[in-house]
Design a protein around this motif. Structure first.
Motif, mmCIF file in Angstrom:
data_model
loop_
_atom_site.group_PDB
_atom_site.id
_atom_site.type_symbol
_atom_site.label_atom_id
_atom_site.label_comp_id
_atom_site.label_asym_id
_atom_site.label_seq_id
_atom_site.Cartn_x
_atom_site.Cartn_y
_atom_site.Cartn_z
ATOM 1 N N GLU A 58 -36.929 -25.906 25.404
ATOM 2 C CA GLU A 58 -38.266 -25.953 24.823
ATOM 3 C C GLU A 58 -38.181 -25.333 23.445
ATOM 4 O O GLU A 58 -37.366 -24.452 23.200
ATOM 5 N N LEU A 59 -39.011 -25.832 22.557
ATOM 6 C CA LEU A 59 -39.143 -25.198 21.253
ATOM 7 C C LEU A 59 -40.610 -25.019 20.944
ATOM 8 O O LEU A 59 -41.465 -25.712 21.493
ATOM 9 N N CYS A 60 -40.884 -24.048 20.080
ATOM 10 C CA CYS A 60 -42.262 -23.693 19.767
ATOM 11 C C CYS A 60 -42.331 -23.150 18.350
ATOM 12 O O CYS A 60 -41.416 -22.465 17.897
ATOM 13 N N THR A 61 -43.431 -23.477 17.661
ATOM 14 C CA THR A 61 -43.696 -22.901 16.349
ATOM 15 C C THR A 61 -45.196 -22.903 16.102
ATOM 16 O O THR A 61 -45.952 -23.549 16.821
ATOM 17 N N THR A 62 -45.598 -22.165 15.090
ATOM 18 C CA THR A 62 -47.007 -22.125 14.690
ATOM 19 C C THR A 62 -47.129 -22.543 13.232
ATOM 20 O O THR A 62 -46.172 -22.468 12.465
ATOM 21 N N SER A 63 -48.338 -22.962 12.870
ATOM 22 C CA SER A 63 -48.624 -23.233 11.461
ATOM 23 C C SER A 63 -48.623 -21.910 10.705
ATOM 24 O O SER A 63 -48.728 -20.835 11.300
ATOM 25 N N LYS A 64 -48.523 -21.996 9.402
ATOM 26 C CA LYS A 64 -48.459 -20.778 8.582
ATOM 27 C C LYS A 64 -49.683 -19.895 8.772
ATOM 28 O O LYS A 64 -49.589 -18.670 8.722
ATOM 29 N N ASP A 65 -50.844 -20.507 9.009
ATOM 30 C CA ASP A 65 -52.063 -19.708 9.206
ATOM 31 C C ASP A 65 -52.278 -19.310 10.662
ATOM 32 O O ASP A 65 -53.229 -18.611 10.995
ATOM 33 N N GLY A 66 -51.401 -19.763 11.554
ATOM 34 C CA GLY A 66 -51.499 -19.401 12.963
ATOM 35 C C GLY A 66 -52.575 -20.130 13.739
ATOM 36 O O GLY A 66 -52.755 -19.884 14.928
ATOM 37 N N ALA A 67 -53.268 -21.056 13.116
ATOM 38 C CA ALA A 67 -54.375 -21.749 13.777
ATOM 39 C C ALA A 67 -53.915 -22.939 14.621
ATOM 40 O O ALA A 67 -54.666 -23.419 15.461
ATOM 41 N N LYS A 68 -52.708 -23.411 14.383
ATOM 42 C CA LYS A 68 -52.166 -24.537 15.145
ATOM 43 C C LYS A 68 -50.773 -24.171 15.615
ATOM 44 O O LYS A 68 -50.062 -23.410 14.955
ATOM 45 N N TRP A 69 -50.373 -24.737 16.737
ATOM 46 C CA TRP A 69 -49.023 -24.510 17.210
ATOM 47 C C TRP A 69 -48.529 -25.733 17.954
ATOM 48 O O TRP A 69 -49.289 -26.599 18.338
ATOM 49 N N LEU A 70 -47.215 -25.778 18.101
ATOM 50 C CA LEU A 70 -46.533 -26.923 18.697
ATOM 51 C C LEU A 70 -45.551 -26.426 19.737
ATOM 52 O O LEU A 70 -44.803 -25.473 19.487
ATOM 53 N N ARG A 71 -45.569 -27.090 20.889
ATOM 54 C CA ARG A 71 -44.558 -26.846 21.926
ATOM 55 C C ARG A 71 -43.903 -28.179 22.244
ATOM 56 O O ARG A 71 -44.597 -29.186 22.391
ATOM 57 N N VAL A 72 -42.587 -28.172 22.374
ATOM 58 C CA VAL A 72 -41.839 -29.381 22.698
ATOM 59 C C VAL A 72 -40.894 -29.067 23.854
ATOM 60 O O VAL A 72 -40.107 -28.124 23.765
ATOM 61 N N ALA A 73 -40.992 -29.852 24.916
ATOM 62 C CA ALA A 73 -40.033 -29.782 26.021
ATOM 63 C C ALA A 73 -39.180 -31.036 25.931
ATOM 64 O O ALA A 73 -39.701 -32.139 25.751
#
Length: 132
Positions: A60-75
């Motif tokens: 799995e990978l995960c990251t957030t937008s620079k402002d922290g308002a959006k994020w992504l998870r990938v399995a």
């Protein structure tokens, strides 16, 4: 998949989770590439993360937008691609890696994501899922 790639490029530090036996391991990654319609990661085959991905290719990978308002998870499941052309493309798209690796050094490895489920989240919208 292009939306996932774009989000990862705009937010270049993302965290990859693997399993080391029964212990989860998470570490930062910073490079991705699109090649032949697939999303690729890169690492060295001397690193524990590569050995973990080889033993259990589910990540799995995960990251957030620079402002922290959006994020992504990938399995996904990672698949090793041993072709020089794939390694060269990764290095061309991420030239900072050339300080550490070359196409034919026998150390740099590229892996693409297969059977991926990516979910975009935010505080203001319903989750959006993309499969590739």
């Amino acid at each position: 998949m292009e939306e996932v790639y774009k989000f990862l490029k705009e937010n270049p530090v993302f965290y990859v989770a693997t399993m080391d036996g029964d212990q989860p391991r998470v570490r930062p990654f910073g490079v991705v590439a699109l090649f032949e319609g697939k999303l690729y990661l890169q690492t060295g085959n001397v690193k524990p993360v590569y050995k973990q991905m080889t033993a259990n290719p589910k990540i799995e990978l995960c990251t957030t937008s620079k402002d922290g308002a959006k994020w992504l998870r990938v399995a996904a499941t990672v698949v090793h691609d041993g072709r020089v052309e794939a390694r060269r493309h990764m290095l061309d798209e991420n030239p900072e890696l050339r300080k550490l690796y070359s196409e034919e050094d026998g150390v740099g490895e590229v892996l693409y994501l297969k059977d991926a489920t990516a979910t975009f989240y935010s505080f203001t919208a319903a989750p959006k899922t993309v499969k590739f």
